[in-house]
Motif scaffolding. Structure first.
Motif, short mmCIF file in Angstrom:
data_model
loop_
_atom_site.label_atom_id
_atom_site.label_comp_id
_atom_site.label_asym_id
_atom_site.label_seq_id
_atom_site.Cartn_x
_atom_site.Cartn_y
_atom_site.Cartn_z
N GLY A 54 52.43 43.09 46.22
CA GLY A 54 51.05 42.93 45.77
C GLY A 54 50.04 43.62 46.65
N PHE A 55 50.39 43.88 47.89
CA PHE A 55 49.49 44.62 48.76
C PHE A 55 49.37 46.08 48.34
CE2 PHE A 55 50.28 41.18 51.90
CZ PHE A 55 48.96 40.86 52.13
N PHE A 56 50.38 46.59 47.64
CA PHE A 56 50.41 48.00 47.28
C PHE A 56 50.05 48.24 45.81
CE2 PHE A 56 53.42 47.36 50.76
CZ PHE A 56 52.82 48.16 51.71
N VAL A 57 50.53 47.40 44.92
CA VAL A 57 50.25 47.57 43.49
C VAL A 57 50.03 46.20 42.83
CG1 VAL A 57 51.55 49.70 43.17
CG2 VAL A 57 52.71 47.54 42.93
N LEU A 58 49.12 46.15 41.87
CA LEU A 58 48.90 44.98 41.02
C LEU A 58 48.75 43.67 41.80
CD1 LEU A 58 51.42 45.76 38.15
CD2 LEU A 58 48.95 46.00 38.08
N GLY A 63 49.87 38.58 43.22
CA GLY A 63 49.39 37.54 44.13
C GLY A 63 49.55 36.14 43.56
N PRO A 64 49.04 35.89 42.36
CA PRO A 64 49.26 34.56 41.77
C PRO A 64 50.73 34.24 41.50
CG PRO A 64 47.42 35.63 40.72
CD PRO A 64 48.04 36.65 41.61
N VAL A 65 51.52 35.26 41.15
CA VAL A 65 52.96 35.02 40.95
C VAL A 65 53.59 34.57 42.26
CG1 VAL A 65 55.16 36.15 40.44
CG2 VAL A 65 53.19 36.59 38.99
N ALA A 66 53.23 35.22 43.36
CA ALA A 66 53.75 34.83 44.67
C ALA A 66 53.30 33.42 45.04
CB ALA A 66 53.29 35.83 45.73
N VAL A 91 50.77 31.96 51.25
CA VAL A 91 49.62 32.50 52.00
C VAL A 91 49.39 33.98 51.66
CG1 VAL A 91 48.78 33.04 54.31
CG2 VAL A 91 49.79 30.80 53.84
N LEU A 92 50.45 34.78 51.66
CA LEU A 92 50.29 36.20 51.34
C LEU A 92 49.86 36.41 49.89
CD1 LEU A 92 53.25 37.95 53.18
CD2 LEU A 92 50.85 37.86 53.83
N GLY A 93 50.32 35.54 49.00
CA GLY A 93 49.87 35.62 47.61
C GLY A 93 48.39 35.32 47.48
N ALA A 94 47.90 34.35 48.26
CA ALA A 94 46.47 34.04 48.25
C ALA A 94 45.66 35.20 48.82
CB ALA A 94 46.20 32.77 49.04
N ILE A 95 46.16 35.82 49.89
CA ILE A 95 45.46 36.98 50.46
C ILE A 95 45.46 38.14 49.47
CG2 ILE A 95 45.58 38.71 52.30
CD1 ILE A 95 46.65 36.46 54.12
N ASP A 96 46.60 38.38 48.81
CA ASP A 96 46.67 39.43 47.77
C ASP A 96 45.62 39.22 46.69
OD1 ASP A 96 48.75 40.81 48.87
OD2 ASP A 96 50.28 39.98 47.54
N THR A 97 45.56 38.00 46.20
CA THR A 97 44.63 37.69 45.11
C THR A 97 43.19 37.86 45.57
OG1 THR A 97 46.24 36.10 44.27
CG2 THR A 97 44.00 35.93 43.43
N LEU A 98 42.88 37.37 46.76
CA LEU A 98 41.53 37.49 47.29
C LEU A 98 41.14 38.95 47.48
CD1 LEU A 98 39.08 35.91 48.32
CD2 LEU A 98 40.11 36.03 50.60
N LEU A 99 42.02 39.75 48.07
CA LEU A 99 41.72 41.17 48.26
C LEU A 99 41.56 41.90 46.93
CD1 LEU A 99 44.02 42.10 51.26
CD2 LEU A 99 41.54 41.81 51.25
N ALA A 100 42.37 41.55 45.95
CA ALA A 100 42.25 42.19 44.63
C ALA A 100 40.93 41.84 43.96
CB ALA A 100 43.43 41.78 43.74
#
Length: 115
Positions: A54-58, A63-66, A91-100
């Motif tokens: 999720g850091f690289f694509v989508l 992020g929510p899936v994680a 935690v990383l999924g939440a960061i992915d979602t927030l950054l997106a």
């Protein structure tokens, strides 16, 4: 007198003998004992993979899936022992979602609109 096919099964359409019904299946009974669904370790791995990807694509999707995979791997509760990979996925999924969300909000700022 004529014999017909399936007279014995008509009275009990969901008999234990049918392979597709799942009634009385040892695998179904075992999955109920274990809590059902995918294994927690599998959910942890899927969650971490989705979070890193999720850091690289989508990131808005992965992020929510994680986060969901991490939450399910933790047993849907904050109490008790929490596996490290499940917390990392959450935690990383939440960061992915927030950054997106931040990236999408900044992309729709002035100068990028249709008008």
């Amino acid at each position: 007198m004529m014999a017909s096919f399936g007279d014995s099964a008509r009275g009990h359409p969901r008999s234990r003998g049918r392979a597709w019904s799942g009634w009385g299946s040892p695998l179904l009974e075992r999955s109920r004992e274990l809590g059902g669904g995918p294994d927690r370790a599998t959910l942890e791995i899927i969650g971490v993979i989705c979070a890193v990807a999720g850091f690289f694509v989508l990131g808005i999707v992965l992020g929510p899936v994680a986060m969901v995979c991490g939450w399910l791997a933790m047993g849907r509760s904050w109490s008790g022992a929490r596996p490290v990979q499940a917390v990392v996925a959450l935690v990383l999924g939440a960061i992915d979602t927030l950054l997106a969300i931040i990236w999408l909000a900044s992309a729709t700022g002035s100068g990028y609109g249709m008008f």
